[in-house]
Design a protein around this motif. Structure first.
Motif, PDB file in Angstrom:
ATOM      1  N   HIS A   1      46.944  17.509  53.329  1.00  0.00           N
ATOM      2  CA  HIS A   1      46.873  17.785  54.765  1.00  0.00           C
ATOM      3  C   HIS A   1      47.935  16.916  55.432  1.00  0.00           C
ATOM      4  O   HIS A   1      48.021  15.715  55.143  1.00  0.00           O
ATOM      5  N   VAL A   2      48.724  17.513  56.307  1.00  0.00           N
ATOM      6  CA  VAL A   2      49.819  16.785  56.942  1.00  0.00           C
ATOM      7  C   VAL A   2      49.589  16.708  58.453  1.00  0.00           C
ATOM      8  O   VAL A   2      48.857  17.522  59.014  1.00  0.00           O
ATOM      9  N   PRO A   3      50.232  15.732  59.110  1.00  0.00           N
ATOM     10  CA  PRO A   3      50.061  15.609  60.565  1.00  0.00           C
ATOM     11  C   PRO A   3      50.709  16.796  61.294  1.00  0.00           C
ATOM     12  O   PRO A   3      51.617  17.441  60.762  1.00  0.00           O
ATOM     13  N   PRO A   4      50.242  17.090  62.524  1.00  0.00           N
ATOM     14  CA  PRO A   4      50.754  18.234  63.283  1.00  0.00           C
ATOM     15  C   PRO A   4      52.266  18.172  63.557  1.00  0.00           C
ATOM     16  O   PRO A   4      52.895  19.202  63.714  1.00  0.00           O
ATOM     17  N   ASN A   5      52.843  16.977  63.609  1.00  0.00           N
ATOM     18  CA  ASN A   5      54.274  16.860  63.918  1.00  0.00           C
ATOM     19  C   ASN A   5      55.164  17.078  62.691  1.00  0.00           C
ATOM     20  O   ASN A   5      56.371  16.873  62.756  1.00  0.00           O
ATOM     21  N   THR A   6      54.595  17.532  61.582  1.00  0.00           N
ATOM     22  CA  THR A   6      55.381  17.813  60.382  1.00  0.00           C
ATOM     23  C   THR A   6      56.275  19.024  60.654  1.00  0.00           C
ATOM     24  O   THR A   6      55.778  20.062  61.120  1.00  0.00           O
ATOM     25  N   PRO A   7      57.587  18.914  60.385  1.00  0.00           N
ATOM     26  CA  PRO A   7      58.475  20.062  60.617  1.00  0.00           C
ATOM     27  C   PRO A   7      58.012  21.305  59.845  1.00  0.00           C
ATOM     28  O   PRO A   7      57.540  21.205  58.710  1.00  0.00           O
TER      29      PRO A   7
ATOM     30  N   VAL B   1      57.909   9.336  53.913  1.00  0.00           N
ATOM     31  CA  VAL B   1      56.811   9.087  52.973  1.00  0.00           C
ATOM     32  C   VAL B   1      55.488   9.160  53.733  1.00  0.00           C
ATOM     33  O   VAL B   1      55.377   8.655  54.857  1.00  0.00           O
ATOM     34  N   GLY B   2      54.472   9.780  53.118  1.00  0.00           N
ATOM     35  CA  GLY B   2      53.163   9.899  53.736  1.00  0.00           C
ATOM     36  C   GLY B   2      52.471   8.549  53.868  1.00  0.00           C
ATOM     37  O   GLY B   2      52.480   7.742  52.950  1.00  0.00           O
ATOM     38  N   MET B   3      51.860   8.338  55.049  1.00  0.00           N
ATOM     39  CA  MET B   3      51.184   7.069  55.324  1.00  0.00           C
ATOM     40  C   MET B   3      49.784   7.350  55.879  1.00  0.00           C
ATOM     41  O   MET B   3      49.521   8.417  56.432  1.00  0.00           O
ATOM     42  N   ASP B   4      48.900   6.345  55.733  1.00  0.00           N
ATOM     43  CA  ASP B   4      47.558   6.473  56.294  1.00  0.00           C
ATOM     44  C   ASP B   4      47.587   6.074  57.767  1.00  0.00           C
ATOM     45  O   ASP B   4      48.644   5.773  58.328  1.00  0.00           O
TER      46      ASP B   4
ATOM     47  N   ILE C   1      44.454  14.947  49.733  1.00  0.00           N
ATOM     48  CA  ILE C   1      45.049  13.786  50.407  1.00  0.00           C
ATOM     49  C   ILE C   1      45.281  14.129  51.870  1.00  0.00           C
ATOM     50  O   ILE C   1      45.736  15.230  52.191  1.00  0.00           O
ATOM     51  N   HIS C   2      44.998  13.172  52.747  1.00  0.00           N
ATOM     52  CA  HIS C   2      45.228  13.341  54.175  1.00  0.00           C
ATOM     53  C   HIS C   2      46.343  12.389  54.608  1.00  0.00           C
ATOM     54  O   HIS C   2      46.159  11.176  54.610  1.00  0.00           O
ATOM     55  N   VAL C   3      47.502  12.953  54.952  1.00  0.00           N
ATOM     56  CA  VAL C   3      48.611  12.164  55.481  1.00  0.00           C
ATOM     57  C   VAL C   3      48.416  12.111  57.000  1.00  0.00           C
ATOM     58  O   VAL C   3      48.356  13.140  57.666  1.00  0.00           O
ATOM     59  N   GLU C   4      48.298  10.896  57.539  1.00  0.00           N
ATOM     60  CA  GLU C   4      48.070  10.722  58.971  1.00  0.00           C
ATOM     61  C   GLU C   4      49.381  10.608  59.743  1.00  0.00           C
ATOM     62  O   GLU C   4      49.439  10.950  60.921  1.00  0.00           O
TER      63      GLU C   4
END
Length: 170
Positions: free
Chosen positions: A91-97, A140-143, A163-166
């Motif tokens: 799962h990625v944050p909403p601002n992911t291109p 890089v994905g971060m919490d 995995i949840h990328v915040e």
């Protein structure tokens, strides 16, 4: 003594890996060691640590080296798979291109209907790896605390990692 505690009469070869650690922290693998098997009707161990299953059951293997010893219970089952299937969901944050290419050791595909990235991979049984969630632009994905998300995985059975990328590093 590192290595799987289960082996199949049919399936991939498995080896024990005895690690010797000195008082100063130096670690080394014993390439040749002396092995003893409590019940040799169930299992044998070659000089290089390769397990040779003979019949179903459980026994204890002991390795000896210069007065030291370590033991491990080993269970012999009828069959072990050579590969397991790993399903990865990120799962990625909403601002992911929208055109982001995302990896978590292997490439993930965007599932826009469900709002996450995913993929499946067949992995050799007992393979181990450490990975991070990354984008091809270097992010890089971060919490939520800003710490890089790093995961360790050992292929013991088919399964799913979610995995949840915040946030992304800049």
């Amino acid at each position: 003594m590192h290595g799987s505690d289960e082996i199949g009469i049919r399936g991939p070869a498995i080896q024990l890996n005895p690690i010797l650690e000195s008082d100063h922290g130096l670690k080394s693998t014993l390439l040749r060691a002396t092995y003893e098997v409590q019940d040799p009707g169930i299992l044998e161990v070659a000089d290089d640590g390769t397990l040779v299953p003979k019949s179903e059951g459980e026994t204890v293997v002991t390795v000896r080296h210069r007065g030291l010893r370590a033991s491990k219970a080993i269970r012999v089952v009828p069959e072990m798979p050579k590969f397991v299937t790993l399903h990865m969901i990120v799962h990625v944050p909403p601002n992911t291109p929208d055109d982001a290419k995302i990896y978590a050791w292997f490439p993930l595909k965007c599932n826009s209907d469900k709002g996450f990235y995913e993929n499946q991979l067949r992995i050799p049984l007992h393979a181990e790896f450490v990975f991070q969630v990354t984008r091809t632009d270097g992010a890089v994905g971060m919490d939520r605390d800003g710490k890089t998300i790093e995961r360790r995985y050992k292929a013991a059975a088919a399964g799913t990692i979610e995995i949840h990328v915040e946030q992304w590093s800049l």
